[in-house]
Design a protein around this motif. Structure first.
Motif, mmCIF file in Angstrom:
data_model
loop_
_atom_site.group_PDB
_atom_site.id
_atom_site.type_symbol
_atom_site.label_atom_id
_atom_site.label_comp_id
_atom_site.label_asym_id
_atom_site.label_seq_id
_atom_site.Cartn_x
_atom_site.Cartn_y
_atom_site.Cartn_z
ATOM 1 N N PRO A 175 31.858 -16.958 -37.912
ATOM 2 C CA PRO A 175 32.850 -16.596 -39.381
ATOM 3 C C PRO A 175 34.881 -16.963 -39.392
ATOM 4 O O PRO A 175 34.780 -17.547 -40.015
ATOM 5 C CB PRO A 175 32.781 -15.513 -39.034
ATOM 6 C CG PRO A 175 32.511 -14.604 -37.158
ATOM 7 C CD PRO A 175 31.670 -16.272 -37.238
ATOM 8 N N TYR A 176 35.215 -17.296 -37.642
ATOM 9 C CA TYR A 176 36.014 -17.639 -38.043
ATOM 10 C C TYR A 176 36.213 -19.133 -38.480
ATOM 11 O O TYR A 176 37.310 -19.624 -39.278
ATOM 12 C CB TYR A 176 36.912 -18.208 -37.460
ATOM 13 C CG TYR A 176 37.322 -16.390 -36.042
ATOM 14 C CD1 TYR A 176 38.599 -16.236 -36.504
ATOM 15 C CD2 TYR A 176 35.770 -16.318 -35.453
ATOM 16 C CE1 TYR A 176 38.855 -14.712 -36.601
ATOM 17 C CE2 TYR A 176 36.682 -14.422 -35.212
ATOM 18 C CZ TYR A 176 37.563 -14.206 -35.386
ATOM 19 O OH TYR A 176 38.440 -12.916 -34.997
ATOM 20 N N VAL A 177 34.999 -19.961 -38.349
ATOM 21 C CA VAL A 177 35.250 -21.588 -38.616
ATOM 22 C C VAL A 177 34.929 -21.352 -39.974
ATOM 23 O O VAL A 177 35.205 -21.720 -41.428
ATOM 24 C CB VAL A 177 34.461 -22.155 -38.336
ATOM 25 C CG1 VAL A 177 33.619 -23.710 -38.584
ATOM 26 C CG2 VAL A 177 34.799 -22.480 -36.801
ATOM 27 N N LEU A 178 33.607 -20.899 -40.544
ATOM 28 C CA LEU A 178 33.336 -20.926 -42.134
ATOM 29 C C LEU A 178 34.370 -20.502 -43.062
ATOM 30 O O LEU A 178 34.699 -20.623 -44.192
ATOM 31 C CB LEU A 178 32.653 -19.940 -41.835
ATOM 32 C CG LEU A 178 30.780 -20.094 -41.089
ATOM 33 C CD1 LEU A 178 29.844 -19.066 -41.351
ATOM 34 C CD2 LEU A 178 30.763 -21.649 -41.927
ATOM 35 N N ALA A 179 35.323 -19.334 -42.390
ATOM 36 C CA ALA A 179 36.622 -18.905 -43.519
ATOM 37 C C ALA A 179 37.352 -19.882 -43.891
ATOM 38 O O ALA A 179 38.418 -19.929 -44.719
ATOM 39 C CB ALA A 179 37.276 -17.682 -43.003
ATOM 40 N N VAL A 180 37.735 -20.862 -42.739
ATOM 41 C CA VAL A 180 38.534 -22.145 -43.128
ATOM 42 C C VAL A 180 38.364 -23.296 -43.159
ATOM 43 O O VAL A 180 38.961 -24.536 -43.268
ATOM 44 C CB VAL A 180 39.791 -21.793 -41.552
ATOM 45 C CG1 VAL A 180 39.891 -20.805 -41.503
ATOM 46 C CG2 VAL A 180 38.904 -22.840 -39.982
ATOM 47 N N ILE A 181 37.186 -23.487 -43.250
ATOM 48 C CA ILE A 181 36.690 -25.130 -43.029
ATOM 49 C C ILE A 181 37.088 -25.581 -43.918
ATOM 50 O O ILE A 181 37.241 -27.553 -43.809
ATOM 51 C CB ILE A 181 34.741 -24.990 -42.954
ATOM 52 C CG1 ILE A 181 34.058 -26.555 -43.382
ATOM 53 C CG2 ILE A 181 33.681 -24.362 -44.480
ATOM 54 C CD1 ILE A 181 34.809 -26.884 -41.424
ATOM 55 N N ASP A 182 37.138 -25.497 -45.626
ATOM 56 C CA ASP A 182 37.453 -25.819 -46.448
ATOM 57 C C ASP A 182 39.245 -26.415 -46.414
ATOM 58 O O ASP A 182 39.060 -27.417 -46.780
ATOM 59 C CB ASP A 182 37.417 -25.561 -47.929
ATOM 60 C CG ASP A 182 35.938 -25.350 -48.040
ATOM 61 O OD1 ASP A 182 35.189 -25.822 -48.003
ATOM 62 O OD2 ASP A 182 35.905 -24.007 -49.215
ATOM 63 N N ARG A 183 40.088 -25.235 -45.281
ATOM 64 C CA ARG A 183 40.970 -26.066 -45.238
ATOM 65 C C ARG A 183 41.282 -27.162 -43.825
ATOM 66 O O ARG A 183 41.554 -28.288 -44.137
ATOM 67 C CB ARG A 183 42.315 -24.782 -44.937
ATOM 68 C CG ARG A 183 42.526 -23.486 -45.796
ATOM 69 C CD ARG A 183 43.362 -22.928 -45.811
ATOM 70 N NE ARG A 183 43.265 -22.129 -44.809
ATOM 71 C CZ ARG A 183 42.192 -20.814 -44.595
ATOM 72 N NH1 ARG A 183 42.728 -20.051 -45.957
ATOM 73 N NH2 ARG A 183 42.144 -20.281 -43.160
ATOM 74 N N ILE A 184 40.886 -26.455 -43.115
ATOM 75 C CA ILE A 184 39.793 -27.708 -42.243
ATOM 76 C C ILE A 184 39.224 -29.243 -42.479
ATOM 77 O O ILE A 184 40.447 -30.678 -42.212
ATOM 78 C CB ILE A 184 39.341 -27.576 -40.896
ATOM 79 C CG1 ILE A 184 39.469 -25.992 -39.895
ATOM 80 C CG2 ILE A 184 38.420 -28.923 -40.326
ATOM 81 C CD1 ILE A 184 37.973 -25.664 -39.065
ATOM 82 N N GLU A 185 39.067 -29.226 -44.232
ATOM 83 C CA GLU A 185 38.864 -30.300 -44.780
ATOM 84 C C GLU A 185 39.941 -31.228 -45.203
ATOM 85 O O GLU A 185 40.384 -32.045 -45.550
ATOM 86 C CB GLU A 185 37.629 -30.242 -45.570
ATOM 87 C CG GLU A 185 37.204 -31.893 -46.983
ATOM 88 C CD GLU A 185 36.724 -32.725 -45.594
ATOM 89 O OE1 GLU A 185 37.244 -34.181 -46.056
ATOM 90 O OE2 GLU A 185 36.529 -33.268 -44.093
ATOM 91 N N GLY A 214 46.486 -24.774 -30.207
ATOM 92 C CA GLY A 214 46.255 -23.881 -31.047
ATOM 93 C C GLY A 214 45.221 -23.688 -32.531
ATOM 94 O O GLY A 214 44.392 -24.215 -32.702
ATOM 95 N N ARG A 215 46.084 -23.451 -33.322
ATOM 96 C CA ARG A 215 45.155 -22.883 -34.633
ATOM 97 C C ARG A 215 45.685 -23.430 -35.731
ATOM 98 O O ARG A 215 46.996 -24.456 -35.605
ATOM 99 C CB ARG A 215 45.755 -21.032 -35.129
ATOM 100 C CG ARG A 215 47.150 -20.554 -34.757
ATOM 101 C CD ARG A 215 47.200 -19.317 -35.364
ATOM 102 N NE ARG A 215 48.493 -19.217 -35.862
ATOM 103 C CZ ARG A 215 49.106 -17.802 -35.918
ATOM 104 N NH1 ARG A 215 48.467 -16.880 -35.576
ATOM 105 N NH2 ARG A 215 50.747 -17.863 -36.250
ATOM 106 N N LEU A 216 44.785 -23.326 -36.724
ATOM 107 C CA LEU A 216 45.118 -24.432 -38.144
ATOM 108 C C LEU A 216 46.960 -23.197 -38.702
ATOM 109 O O LEU A 216 47.116 -23.928 -39.626
ATOM 110 C CB LEU A 216 43.986 -24.020 -39.175
ATOM 111 C CG LEU A 216 43.700 -24.555 -40.219
ATOM 112 C CD1 LEU A 216 44.073 -25.733 -39.992
ATOM 113 C CD2 LEU A 216 43.309 -24.254 -40.854
#
Length: 178
Positions: free
Chosen positions: A43-53, A131-133
């Protein structure tokens, strides 16, 4: 053996969701490199995947290479199978290599602990950021949320210190049982 700040990036060659094998040297950017550990179901990845991209695209424009690795045990967590990785990459329009670490050797060499977790390397592939995004975690990012990974990588690309680093928070890597 832990990969500490100042350590050299372990080399690898892994299959990507794009049907090609990718080595660290293929991914490395002239001004730095980010290796992210993510998966399909966290759920942490799913919450930020658009920002990772978004960050991957912005960093590549700055000469910084970017790739993500999924190392989770797909036998116990079938959502993280290679086929589901391919569907995930397509669904989210990932423009960076999304790689499968079936043996988990690369995740162990990078001392990966959770998803999402980001390893930022300088042009010589020396670890300078881990670390984190950003500070948002599983929440939508507020408009004034600092782009911590982005800022750190721009500093590294410019030969400066990445500044303060915060540990990644997310789902643990799903290690295979012995």
């Amino acid at each position: 053996m832990a990969l500490d700040i100042g350590g050299k990036a372990p080399d690898f060659r892994l299959p990507g969701t794009d049907g090609r094998d990718h080595a660290l040297g293929d991914i490395a950017g002239a001004r730095g490199t980010v290796i992210a550990f993510i998966c399909n179901h966290c759920p942490y990845v799913l919450a930020v995947i658009d920002r990772i991209e978004r960050e991957a695209e912005a960093l590549r424009e700055e000469g910084i290479g970017f790739a993500a690795i999924c190392a989770n045990d797909a036998e116990r967590y079938p959502d993280d199978s290679f086929e589901n990785m391919q569907a995930f990459a397509e669904r989210h329009g990932l423009s960076f290599p999304y790689l499968r670490d079936e043996s988990q050797e690369v995740a162990r060499a990078y001392d990966a602990a959770c998803t999402p977790e980001f390893h930022g390397f300088d042009p010589d592939l020396v670890l300078r950021y881990r670390g984190r995004l950003d500070a948002s975690g599983r929440q939508p990012a507020a408009p004034d949320t600092r782009r911590e990974l982005h800022e750190a990588m721009l500093a590294i690309a410019g030969g400066r210190s990445p500044g303060e680093q915060h540990a990644a928070m997310g789902c643990s890597i799903k290690w295979k049982t012995a």
